[in-house]
Design a protein around this motif. Structure first.
Motif, PDB file in Angstrom:
ATOM      1  N   PHE A  69       0.833  -1.194   0.000  1.00  7.70           N
ATOM      2  CA  PHE A  69       0.000   0.000   0.000  1.00  7.70           C
ATOM      3  C   PHE A  69       0.873   1.251   0.000  1.00  7.70           C
ATOM      4  O   PHE A  69       2.046   1.213   0.382  1.00  7.70           O
ATOM      5  N   ARG A  70       0.270   2.379  -0.392  1.00  7.27           N
ATOM      6  CA  ARG A  70       0.973   3.660  -0.336  1.00  7.27           C
ATOM      7  C   ARG A  70       0.002   4.749   0.109  1.00  7.27           C
ATOM      8  O   ARG A  70      -1.211   4.671  -0.125  1.00  7.27           O
ATOM      9  N   ASN A  71       0.530   5.757   0.762  1.00  7.73           N
ATOM     10  CA  ASN A  71      -0.269   6.911   1.122  1.00  7.73           C
ATOM     11  C   ASN A  71      -0.484   7.794  -0.100  1.00  7.73           C
ATOM     12  O   ASN A  71       0.375   7.871  -0.984  1.00  7.73           O
ATOM     13  N   VAL A  72      -1.631   8.471  -0.168  1.00  8.79           N
ATOM     14  CA  VAL A  72      -2.025   9.139  -1.404  1.00  8.79           C
ATOM     15  C   VAL A  72      -1.856  10.657  -1.378  1.00  8.79           C
ATOM     16  O   VAL A  72      -1.922  11.290  -2.438  1.00  8.79           O
ATOM     17  N   LEU A  73      -1.668  11.255  -0.207  1.00  7.60           N
ATOM     18  CA  LEU A  73      -1.361  12.684  -0.198  1.00  7.60           C
ATOM     19  C   LEU A  73       0.089  12.853  -0.627  1.00  7.60           C
ATOM     20  O   LEU A  73       0.981  12.202  -0.084  1.00  7.60           O
ATOM     21  N   PRO A  74       0.361  13.713  -1.608  1.00  5.25           N
ATOM     22  CA  PRO A  74       1.718  13.805  -2.173  1.00  5.25           C
ATOM     23  C   PRO A  74       2.762  14.169  -1.130  1.00  5.25           C
ATOM     24  O   PRO A  74       2.484  14.893  -0.160  1.00  5.25           O
ATOM     25  N   GLU A  75       3.959  13.645  -1.335  1.00  8.55           N
ATOM     26  CA  GLU A  75       5.073  13.963  -0.445  1.00  8.55           C
ATOM     27  C   GLU A  75       5.279  15.473  -0.390  1.00  8.55           C
ATOM     28  O   GLU A  75       5.225  16.159  -1.405  1.00  8.55           O
ATOM     29  N   GLY A  76       5.504  15.991   0.788  1.00 10.89           N
ATOM     30  CA  GLY A  76       5.692  17.419   0.976  1.00 10.89           C
ATOM     31  C   GLY A  76       4.423  18.188   1.304  1.00 10.89           C
ATOM     32  O   GLY A  76       4.477  19.370   1.665  1.00 10.89           O
ATOM     33  N   THR A  77       3.273  17.528   1.184  1.00 16.88           N
ATOM     34  CA  THR A  77       2.005  18.189   1.510  1.00 16.88           C
ATOM     35  C   THR A  77       1.977  18.595   2.978  1.00 16.88           C
ATOM     36  O   THR A  77       2.416  17.847   3.852  1.00 16.88           O
TER      37      THR A  77
ATOM     38  N   ILE B 192      -0.766  20.293   5.991  1.00 19.65           N
ATOM     39  CA  ILE B 192      -2.153  20.596   6.314  1.00 19.65           C
ATOM     40  C   ILE B 192      -2.176  21.977   6.950  1.00 19.65           C
ATOM     41  O   ILE B 192      -1.765  22.147   8.098  1.00 19.65           O
ATOM     42  N   ARG B 193      -2.633  22.976   6.201  1.00 20.39           N
ATOM     43  CA  ARG B 193      -2.624  24.353   6.688  1.00 20.39           C
ATOM     44  C   ARG B 193      -3.679  24.592   7.765  1.00 20.39           C
ATOM     45  O   ARG B 193      -3.506  25.466   8.624  1.00 20.39           O
ATOM     46  N   GLY B 194      -4.740  23.798   7.733  1.00 20.35           N
ATOM     47  CA  GLY B 194      -5.776  23.959   8.744  1.00 20.35           C
ATOM     48  C   GLY B 194      -6.960  23.055   8.483  1.00 20.35           C
ATOM     49  O   GLY B 194      -7.218  22.663   7.346  1.00 20.35           O
ATOM     50  N   VAL B 195      -7.659  22.692   9.561  1.00 25.78           N
ATOM     51  CA  VAL B 195      -8.886  21.895   9.469  1.00 25.78           C
ATOM     52  C   VAL B 195      -9.922  22.537  10.387  1.00 25.78           C
ATOM     53  O   VAL B 195      -9.654  22.749  11.574  1.00 25.78           O
ATOM     54  N   SER B 196     -11.086  22.864   9.838  1.00 26.45           N
ATOM     55  CA  SER B 196     -12.184  23.370  10.658  1.00 26.45           C
ATOM     56  C   SER B 196     -13.427  22.546  10.361  1.00 26.45           C
ATOM     57  O   SER B 196     -13.656  22.134   9.219  1.00 26.45           O
ATOM     58  N   ILE B 197     -14.218  22.290  11.392  1.00 28.17           N
ATOM     59  CA  ILE B 197     -15.413  21.451  11.249  1.00 28.17           C
ATOM     60  C   ILE B 197     -16.620  22.256  11.695  1.00 28.17           C
ATOM     61  O   ILE B 197     -16.655  22.772  12.817  1.00 28.17           O
TER      62      ILE B 197
ATOM     63  N   ASP C 191      -7.622  22.782   4.443  1.00 22.17           N
ATOM     64  CA  ASP C 191      -6.774  23.635   3.609  1.00 22.17           C
ATOM     65  C   ASP C 191      -5.412  22.952   3.430  1.00 22.17           C
ATOM     66  O   ASP C 191      -4.671  22.758   4.396  1.00 22.17           O
ATOM     67  N   PHE C 192      -5.109  22.556   2.186  1.00 17.12           N
ATOM     68  CA  PHE C 192      -3.861  21.879   1.860  1.00 17.12           C
ATOM     69  C   PHE C 192      -2.889  22.861   1.209  1.00 17.12           C
ATOM     70  O   PHE C 192      -3.302  23.868   0.631  1.00 17.12           O
ATOM     71  N   THR C 193      -1.610  22.518   1.247  1.00 12.16           N
ATOM     72  CA  THR C 193      -0.632  23.266   0.459  1.00 12.16           C
ATOM     73  C   THR C 193      -0.688  22.807  -0.996  1.00 12.16           C
ATOM     74  O   THR C 193      -1.367  21.838  -1.347  1.00 12.16           O
TER      75      THR C 193
ATOM     76  N   VAL D  30      -7.076  24.795  -1.360  1.00 15.83           N
ATOM     77  CA  VAL D  30      -5.651  24.721  -1.699  1.00 15.83           C
ATOM     78  C   VAL D  30      -5.046  26.105  -1.487  1.00 15.83           C
ATOM     79  O   VAL D  30      -5.481  27.086  -2.105  1.00 15.83           O
ATOM     80  N   GLU D  31      -4.068  26.173  -0.596  1.00 16.36           N
ATOM     81  CA  GLU D  31      -3.393  27.436  -0.281  1.00 16.36           C
ATOM     82  C   GLU D  31      -4.396  28.540   0.074  1.00 16.36           C
ATOM     83  O   GLU D  31      -4.278  29.685  -0.346  1.00 16.36           O
TER      84      GLU D  31
END
Length: 333
Positions: A97-105, A107-112, A120-122, A158-159
């Motif tokens: 298996f592999r993780n799917v979020l690209p290397e270097g990503t 997480i700028r923030g998560v709000s619920i 919010d991703f880079t 994104v950004e």
């Protein structure tokens, strides 16, 4: 399809005998409370089981139950665990298996808010090479986060900006839920307005064939006015997967006499004993239970053969209704 001894290699298909819960996908999980302890007990108390969705060697998005450090920021920690090249890769060693979020990503923030997780991703998430990679990433993020308490949809950013699509055209403009399916199979001549979406569980296997696991696939089938979702699910399972990379788990010879639902328990009465065609009866039962629960509003599945309890097979006790498992594939660390 050959029976495999999964415990020897680390990835376990769901174990019916120990399963508890009421959802075909992992249970909604609330933020854990802090605990105290010493030594190994403290280490165990500081770990929480969490289901993340990863990609297998054929690009299918697969649920995997992993152990993560307890935190009150479960959504943020889950996403961090899904970044390629990060700490979450340790849980995937030896699985293919592999993780799917690209290397270097990052997480700028998560709000619920009101069931919607705004993430919010880079910029790295918008630099994948193909639309297939983008869709796998979107599926994995949505299905991982909507398995957590209070999250029903995911809004991608994104950004700091909302975008209608990613670079290769994958839609992310509106909040996305599980209703969009996973590993979606489309038929070119079938209109979505005249189709029914079924989520079915088939068997995937590692390239070296040393372990197997269950893969959810959403298949669009023609809508019928008189359709019975349980009977439709069993009929599509018997047709097998539409990909050579997956294996069937229900024999076409397995005939369903009738089905009924009462008090959120589905009763499936078969014409013959539950024997898999060259494979594992345990895996077949797992596939049926998860698929039926994914497409019908039930908490349990009861199996009968000619309206009597089935014979025991592979240690399975099917004299009582089977609860829908909390976890599907588990990594033994």
């Amino acid at each position: 399809m050959r029976k495999r001894r999964l415990a020897l290699v680390g990835v376990l298909a769901v174990t019916i005998a120990a399963a508890t819960g009421c959802s075909a996908t992992p249970e909604k999980t609330s933020a854990p409370q802090s605990t105290q302890g010493t030594g190994q007990g403290q280490q165990a108390e500081n770990v929480m089981p969490t289901t993340v969705f990863v990609a297998d060697q054929n690009g299918f998005v697969v649920p995997l139950n992993v152990k993560m450090e307890k935190t009150n920021s479960v959504a943020q920690a889950t996403l961090q665990n899904m970044i390629a090249g990060g700490s979450g890769d340790a849980s995937l060693v030896g699985t293919g298996f592999r993780n799917v979020l690209p290397e270097g990503t990052k997480i700028r923030g998560v709000s619920i808010n009101e069931g919607v997780a705004k993430v919010d991703f880079t910029k790295e998430v918008n630099e994948l090479k193909t639309s297939a990679d983008e869709q796998a990433m979107v599926d994995a993020v949505v299905w991982s986060l909507t398995g957590l308490e209070s999250i029903n949809k995911v809004q991608f950013m994104v950004e700091g900006h909302m975008m209608n699509t990613l670079k290769n055209g994958t839609p992310i403009g509106d909040p996305i839920s599980r209703e969009g399916g996973i590993n979606l199979q489309l038929t070119s001549n079938l209109s979505p307005s005249n189709a029914t979406a079924l989520t079915l569980y088939f068997e995937g296997k590692s390239n070296d064939s040393n372990f197997s696991y269950l893969v959810p696939v959403t298949r669009m089938v023609p809508k019928r006015a008189d359709q019975n979702m349980i009977e439709l699910t069993l009929a599509e399972l018997a047709k097998g997967p539409h990909s050579d990379a997956l294996e069937p788990v229900v024999s076409p010879e397995l005939k369903l006499n009738k089905s009924a639902v009462a008090e959120k328990t589905a009763t499936l009465d078969f014409a013959s004993e539950l024997a898999a065609d060259g494979g594992s009866t345990n895996q077949m039962v797992n596939s049926i239970v998860l698929s039926v629960a994914a497409n019908a509003d039930v908490d349990k599945v009861k199996f009968t053969v000619g309206e009597k309890a089935p014979k025991a097979s592979e240690g399975l006790d099917l004299t009582q209704p089977v609860l829908i498992p909390q976890t599907i594939n588990e990594q033994k660390l």
